[in-house]
Write a protein that holds these residues in place. Sequence first.
Motif, PDB file in Angstrom:
ATOM      1  N   LEU A 125       2.020 -77.715  22.501  1.00 13.89           N
ATOM      2  CA  LEU A 125       3.071 -77.733  21.497  1.00 13.89           C
ATOM      3  C   LEU A 125       2.687 -76.911  20.276  1.00 13.89           C
ATOM      4  O   LEU A 125       3.499 -76.137  19.748  1.00 13.89           O
ATOM      5  N   LEU A 126       1.466 -77.087  19.818  1.00 14.94           N
ATOM      6  CA  LEU A 126       1.030 -76.359  18.635  1.00 14.94           C
ATOM      7  C   LEU A 126       1.009 -74.853  18.879  1.00 14.94           C
ATOM      8  O   LEU A 126       1.443 -74.069  18.028  1.00 14.94           O
TER       9      LEU A 126
ATOM     10  N   GLY B  40       5.520 -73.248   8.347  1.00  8.29           N
ATOM     11  CA  GLY B  40       5.852 -72.278   9.387  1.00  8.29           C
ATOM     12  C   GLY B  40       4.641 -71.780  10.167  1.00  8.29           C
ATOM     13  O   GLY B  40       3.633 -72.463  10.314  1.00  8.29           O
ATOM     14  N   ARG B  41       4.755 -70.576  10.652  1.00  7.94           N
ATOM     15  CA  ARG B  41       3.729 -70.019  11.533  1.00  7.94           C
ATOM     16  C   ARG B  41       2.426 -69.755  10.799  1.00  7.94           C
ATOM     17  O   ARG B  41       2.409 -69.474   9.604  1.00  7.94           O
TER      18      ARG B  41
ATOM     19  N   ARG C 192       3.339 -78.997  10.537  1.00  8.83           N
ATOM     20  CA  ARG C 192       4.133 -77.764  10.520  1.00  8.83           C
ATOM     21  C   ARG C 192       5.185 -77.739  11.626  1.00  8.83           C
ATOM     22  O   ARG C 192       6.022 -76.836  11.649  1.00  8.83           O
ATOM     23  N   ILE C 193       5.097 -78.672  12.560  1.00 14.57           N
ATOM     24  CA  ILE C 193       6.021 -78.639  13.694  1.00 14.57           C
ATOM     25  C   ILE C 193       6.830 -79.929  13.740  1.00 14.57           C
ATOM     26  O   ILE C 193       6.428 -80.946  13.182  1.00 14.57           O
TER      27      ILE C 193
ATOM     28  N   GLY D   5       2.835 -73.321  21.050  1.00 20.57           N
ATOM     29  CA  GLY D   5       4.208 -72.868  21.217  1.00 20.57           C
ATOM     30  C   GLY D   5       4.939 -72.680  19.899  1.00 20.57           C
ATOM     31  O   GLY D   5       5.666 -71.692  19.708  1.00 20.57           O
ATOM     32  N   PHE D   6       4.748 -73.595  18.980  1.00 20.76           N
ATOM     33  CA  PHE D   6       5.447 -73.523  17.710  1.00 20.76           C
ATOM     34  C   PHE D   6       4.766 -72.577  16.705  1.00 20.76           C
ATOM     35  O   PHE D   6       5.446 -71.951  15.885  1.00 20.76           O
ATOM     36  N   LEU D   7       3.445 -72.487  16.775  1.00 22.15           N
ATOM     37  CA  LEU D   7       2.715 -71.824  15.695  1.00 22.15           C
ATOM     38  C   LEU D   7       2.139 -70.453  16.040  1.00 22.15           C
ATOM     39  O   LEU D   7       1.863 -69.661  15.155  1.00 22.15           O
TER      40      LEU D   7
END
Length: 241
Positions: free
Chosen positions: A235-236, A100-101, A191-192, A238-240
């Motif tokens: 992307l990283l 996750g984050r 993680r993503i 945005g997701f993390l």
Amino acid sequence: MSVQSDGGSSAGDALFRPVRAGNAFEETVERLLQAIRLGVVGAGERLPPERELAERLGVSRVTLREAIRALADAGYVTSRRGRYGGTFVTESLPPPRAEGRLRDPAALEDALGLRHVLETGAAELAASRTLTPADRRHLTSTLADTGSANIDDYRRRDSRLHLAIAEVTSSGSLTTAVADVRMRINELLDRIPLLEPNLDHSNTQHEAIVDAILAGDPVAARQAMAEHIEGTASLLRGFLS
């Protein structure tokens, strides 16, 4: 073994370099894991012979065997006896753990900043060199492997292409640094989710990077790499973040 064998500096040379004496076992495990997870030794492929690998890593064969046993217990390698025996990477690697984050967003920006400096510089330097035929084959073959990879194997193939670009710079130190930062980036990517449209876009960007290197255009190579890794960074973040 999936390493460049003629001309230039290979990822195998960079990863299988002597470890520090203080943490010989831990660093041996780390180097072997890097080689496996970055695709330097691919699924189903055999590690270098024990004596050769121990000499290259600068460790005793006892320490090497302990490291290999630990990786076998974790599901990364398996040993086979007989004339064609040795230690082989398992066909299916253990799945990464998604957590996750990030607890420390600064760690993400640190990794992304370092990657930007190293990989744009590697692309620029590779395009500045007069590449050997072996260098050119190495780039084109790893590019083809990445473009044909299925979604489950994509990140390993992607890692090999980025390492190949560093390898053809003929700088062992740069190859080592790129391998190290790639491990950090892969831990974040694990993680993503994998997004197929992004993979298609990445393949197009990979072609532009390699084309610029083969054409001997350092400015275009650096720009193409910068664009590519910024997409991954987005992307990283945005997701993390």
